[in-house]
Scaffold this motif. Structure first.
Motif, PDB file in Angstrom:
ATOM      1  N   UNK A   1       7.164  12.362  11.627  1.00  0.00           N
ATOM      2  CA  UNK A   1       7.481  11.393  10.574  1.00  0.00           C
ATOM      3  C   UNK A   1       8.721  11.835   9.808  1.00  0.00           C
ATOM      4  N   UNK A   2       8.840  13.133   9.554  1.00  0.00           N
ATOM      5  CA  UNK A   2       9.995  13.660   8.837  1.00  0.00           C
ATOM      6  C   UNK A   2      11.281  13.384   9.604  1.00  0.00           C
ATOM      7  N   UNK A   3      11.221  13.524  10.933  1.00  0.00           N
ATOM      8  CA  UNK A   3      12.409  13.297  11.747  1.00  0.00           C
ATOM      9  C   UNK A   3      12.814  11.831  11.722  1.00  0.00           C
ATOM     10  N   UNK A   4      11.848  10.943  11.778  1.00  0.00           N
ATOM     11  CA  UNK A   4      12.157   9.510  11.727  1.00  0.00           C
ATOM     12  C   UNK A   4      12.701   9.123  10.357  1.00  0.00           C
ATOM     13  N   UNK A   5      12.095   9.685   9.343  1.00  0.00           N
ATOM     14  CA  UNK A   5      12.557   9.414   7.984  1.00  0.00           C
ATOM     15  C   UNK A   5      13.993   9.896   7.804  1.00  0.00           C
ATOM     16  N   UNK A   6      14.303  11.070   8.339  1.00  0.00           N
ATOM     17  CA  UNK A   6      15.645  11.624   8.234  1.00  0.00           C
ATOM     18  C   UNK A   6      16.667  10.732   8.921  1.00  0.00           C
TER      19      UNK A   6
ATOM     20  N   UNK B   1       0.828  -1.200   0.000  1.00  0.00           N
ATOM     21  CA  UNK B   1       0.000   0.000   0.000  1.00  0.00           C
ATOM     22  C   UNK B   1       0.869   1.259   0.000  1.00  0.00           C
ATOM     23  N   UNK B   2       1.921   1.247   0.808  1.00  0.00           N
ATOM     24  CA  UNK B   2       2.814   2.408   0.868  1.00  0.00           C
ATOM     25  C   UNK B   2       3.493   2.635  -0.470  1.00  0.00           C
ATOM     26  N   UNK B   3       3.950   1.563  -1.110  1.00  0.00           N
ATOM     27  CA  UNK B   3       4.610   1.699  -2.409  1.00  0.00           C
ATOM     28  C   UNK B   3       3.638   2.203  -3.477  1.00  0.00           C
TER      29      UNK B   3
ATOM     30  N   UNK C   1       3.363  10.741  -1.814  1.00  0.00           N
ATOM     31  CA  UNK C   1       4.668  10.458  -1.223  1.00  0.00           C
ATOM     32  C   UNK C   1       4.649  10.596   0.278  1.00  0.00           C
ATOM     33  N   UNK C   2       4.011  11.680   0.764  1.00  0.00           N
ATOM     34  CA  UNK C   2       3.953  11.854   2.217  1.00  0.00           C
ATOM     35  C   UNK C   2       3.058  10.796   2.855  1.00  0.00           C
ATOM     36  N   UNK C   3       1.939  10.479   2.223  1.00  0.00           N
ATOM     37  CA  UNK C   3       1.049   9.460   2.770  1.00  0.00           C
ATOM     38  C   UNK C   3       1.762   8.120   2.896  1.00  0.00           C
ATOM     39  N   UNK C   4       2.624   7.813   1.933  1.00  0.00           N
ATOM     40  CA  UNK C   4       3.347   6.541   1.956  1.00  0.00           C
ATOM     41  C   UNK C   4       4.216   6.415   3.199  1.00  0.00           C
ATOM     42  N   UNK C   5       4.956   7.471   3.526  1.00  0.00           N
ATOM     43  CA  UNK C   5       5.852   7.382   4.685  1.00  0.00           C
ATOM     44  C   UNK C   5       5.101   7.591   5.999  1.00  0.00           C
TER      45      UNK C   5
ATOM     46  N   UNK D   1      -3.199  19.408   0.387  1.00  0.00           N
ATOM     47  CA  UNK D   1      -4.319  18.626   0.922  1.00  0.00           C
ATOM     48  C   UNK D   1      -5.297  19.479   1.722  1.00  0.00           C
ATOM     49  N   UNK D   2      -4.777  20.364   2.569  1.00  0.00           N
ATOM     50  CA  UNK D   2      -5.646  21.148   3.439  1.00  0.00           C
ATOM     51  C   UNK D   2      -5.989  22.520   2.857  1.00  0.00           C
ATOM     52  N   UNK D   3      -5.068  23.045   2.034  1.00  0.00           N
ATOM     53  CA  UNK D   3      -5.331  24.358   1.454  1.00  0.00           C
ATOM     54  C   UNK D   3      -5.935  24.291   0.066  1.00  0.00           C
TER      55      UNK D   3
END
Length: 239
Positions: free
Chosen positions: A65-70, A21-23, A41-45, A173-175
């Protein structure tokens, strides 16, 4: 050639469905529009590296999530560069380094041989043929000279890249805006890094049966301990 057991593991739907699903969500990073690429891309991670009980969510939203990804990308970087360098060493006449590399049974062993070679002296002991290979060797020498500081800098840079993507995704997504001025540049910087991170997540899940949040925790722990005599080797930051 894959063994029957490996094939069963790779194609076991109940084992890798979430990864599939992520891929699928990340697929627009290859050829989708900028808006769908940012959202997908963001939803995947986020789907693999966010937990509903995260305390950081209260103050920072899902930027955690960005910090973990980094952390994952930073920890996978040395091994990727060292592995590539081990296959780029190609002198006209085979030398001792070539023979040592040929005796290695795994890429981890090849990386450790390259680390040992780079750590000796001030010059680059590898026979490289292109400027980008020489630059990679110089990066690795600088990393070996100051592991903690170099990896901290790389992790902070990656964190900035992924947090920019998160902000651009929120605008989409929100704007409801698909023409944000920084959207293209955010995707150019983050898309290949997300691909590298997903590769690590897939490998950890399918080969080591380790879930993404566990891998992220190990990466963050490695970053805090690297360079310490009791910390992990630079070639084994993710195991």
């Amino acid at each position: 050639m894959l063994s029957l057991e490996s094939e069963r593991t790779m194609y076991a739907v109940n084992h890798s469905g979430r990864l599939d699903e992520a891929l699928e969500l990340a697929a627009p990073l290859d050829d989708g529009s900028t808006a769908t690429a940012a959202a997908g891309g963001w939803a995947a991670v986020e789907s693999r590296l966010y937990h509903p009980g995260d305390e950081q969510d209260v103050t920072e939203g899902r930027a955690v999530v960005a910090d973990r990804l980094a952390a994952i990308v930073a920890c996978s970087w040395p091994r990727a560069e060292l592995t590539a360098l081990s296959y780029r060493h190609a002198p006209a006449t085979a030398d001792d380094l070539c023979r040592r590399l040929d005796d290695c049974g795994t890429n981890v062993e090849r990386c450790e041989v390259i680390v040992e070679a780079l750590a000796k002296g001030s010059s680059i002991p590898l026979a490289l043929t292109s400027p980008h290979e020489v630059a990679a060797a110089q990066r690795m020498k600088a990393l070996l000279a100051n592991q903690a500081e170099q990896l901290r800098d790389v992790s902070m840079t990656m964190r900035g890249v992924f947090r920019r993507l998160y902000r651009q995704r929120n605008i989409v997504v929100h704007g409801g805006s698909t023409e944000a001025i920084a959207l293209d540049s955010a995707l150019r910087a983050s898309a290949p890094l997300i691909g590298a991170a997903l590769d690590r997540l897939v490998h950890a899940q399918l080969i080591d049966n380790e879930d993404p949040l566990s891998l992220a925790a190990r990466a963050e722990n490695s970053l805090s301990l690297v360079g310490d005599p009791m910390g992990p080797k630079i070639t084994r930051l993710l195991g």
